[in-house]
Enzyme design. Sequence first.
Site, PDB file in Angstrom:
ATOM      1  CG  ASN A  52     -31.992   1.721  -8.750  1.00  0.00           C
ATOM      2  OD1 ASN A  52     -31.082   1.870  -8.084  1.00  0.00           O
ATOM      3  ND2 ASN A  52     -31.792   0.858  -9.599  1.00  0.00           N
ATOM      4  CG  HIS A  58      10.528  -4.148  -2.975  1.00  0.00           C
ATOM      5  ND1 HIS A  58      11.765  -3.777  -3.540  1.00  0.00           N
ATOM      6  CD2 HIS A  58      10.538  -5.367  -3.803  1.00  0.00           C
ATOM      7  CE1 HIS A  58      12.543  -4.422  -4.226  1.00  0.00           C
ATOM      8  NE2 HIS A  58      11.680  -5.465  -4.492  1.00  0.00           N
TER       9      HIS A  58
END
Length: 621
Positions: A104, A512
């Site tokens: 891992n 906006h």
Amino acid sequence: MCGIVGYVGKQQGLDIALEALRRMEYRGYDSSGIAIIGDDGGIQSVKRAGQLANLVDKISETGRDHLVGHTAIGHTRWATHGRPTDENAHPHVSFDGKVAIVHNGIIENFAPLREELERDAIEMKSVTDSEVAAHLLARAYNDGETAGDFRASALAVLNRLEGAFTLLFTHADHPGEIIAARRSTPLIVGVGDGETFLGSDVAAFIEFTRDAVELGQDTVVVINSDGYELLNFDGSPAEGRPFTIDWDLAAAEKGGYDSFMIKEIHEQPAAVRDTLAGHFVDGRIRLDEDGLTDDDLRNLDKVYVVACGSAYHSGLLAKYAIEHWVRIPVEIEVASEFRYRDPILDKRTLVIAVSQSGETADTLEAVRHAKAQGARVLAVCNTNGAQIPRESDAVLYTHAGPEIGVASTKAFLAQVAANYIVGLALAQARGTKYPDEITDIWEDLETIPAKIEKLLSCDEKVAQIADTLGAIRTMLFLGRGVGFPVALEGALKLKELAYIHAEGFPAGELKHGPIALIEEDLPVVVIVPSPNGVKVLHSKIVSNIQEIRARGAKTIVIAEDGDTSVEPFANWLIRIPESSSIMQPLLATVPLQFLAADIARHCGNDDIDKPRNLAKSVTVE
Ligand code: M6R
């Protein structure tokens, strides 16, 4: 990012490994595999791309007779180097067939190592970074100074590797033994009676033992059926931290729910209640920490919160609460951006690192950067002994229990609660709130678990909404004030689970730009602030709902019990219990979790615990 298991003991290794991989599949599910080391030597490996079910099918086809033995390693993968194929799945077996490894992390110097092996005519079977470790070990064991010595060979290989790794090594000449090591990625030892386990987390062996050992950074562990031995990378003895696992098995099982995620949503009242427990004693907030004294909290002049994903959204809420209660500037930053931006940090800065897993690489690196600059670091973490709390000055644990569903639910609410505890501890130490004000806020917080409990019954209503929504291409989430982080969290859940484009906006931003996205029938979720909070916020969001309705959007409105002002503008209305504004996120998030899960199912994504391309812990940057 991957799940790893190792076993030596009295039981069949295959059974233990498969069960452990089932419990850890949330850590990665691109492929899986196991290797069994027969009691008289001989390694048998089987691996398959895709979910664990594919591996189980493969074993059923070929039978178990060749997979008999009491030593096993297993792996469930979240792909980094190389696509999720059978060849790239772990375990990787060496050129001579005598070594099997699982890994891992990322071996950063794999390219030169690979070239070196290829110059030796060793043929690579995969395109992973991991495979080199198997060949290097076989070569070290076969020739040179370490020939015939498994332990010396493993140490020699480990000392050549750069990057982050948990590695498990097995050798056919040493059945009954596994040598493993960790650097920056997790590995826990489980100590049983006549059997010893290794796991990326305790879920790997919780069924068999509660006795576990946490390993420090750069530690090697050698296990056999009688126990374990810890070493440093130079071979000298090392120490670990034994601990007793306090979860019960049921916590790692689905307990009658059809997914971990739905079970974990239902566990939220307990997650918040348990996180609060013990932090308000004799009228005072207790951070429960030696690492940070009241003097330390008084000496601060700035707070940063660093985190990723849902934990980041919990951090946004920390900013609202802490600035409001403590009047100290709080900056919140996505951990992956933090250290590369050269933030201004010194010994008067408190960095709060929020992480469920405690192993998120971006957050861990942010912690390291903050410490290197002299800042104090407080971890808010759900995983006992994980790397982030270990490297922090202090830790406040959330007590959500194991969270298996990849989409965070109960851990998120527990993080919000914990962040509020930090805010109250700061307010208390710095005297920005009177004791009776702190008591009032605390009592407010303590009402939340029962309110979440009540709110869980909104699942039916939410399911009906998901049924009638029809096909969705995109979905917007709007909130104001503390409703904004809730909007972000709702959008993230939908993206993760249903693979639908979703965005969260502050409702005031609408005009906006984002309002251009509104079109006929576009579903928009609006989180309405409490009408008993800041009046202007409430009335402004009611206007926003009208604006988007006027442009054809279909509104799913989350509003408090008794707030009738929104009724005329809601295509669907989901009621949440009344609360103060600051507590509302702990409630408003819950229906959005259900909504994402329900829409995901409508889209055909039934396995909501394991959304595509994701893994529970992101241990690579
Ligand atoms: O373990 P962490 O809290 O550090 O994880 C952070 C994120 O990766 C995590 O919250 C992620 O965004 C979840 N999948 C969200 O549901």
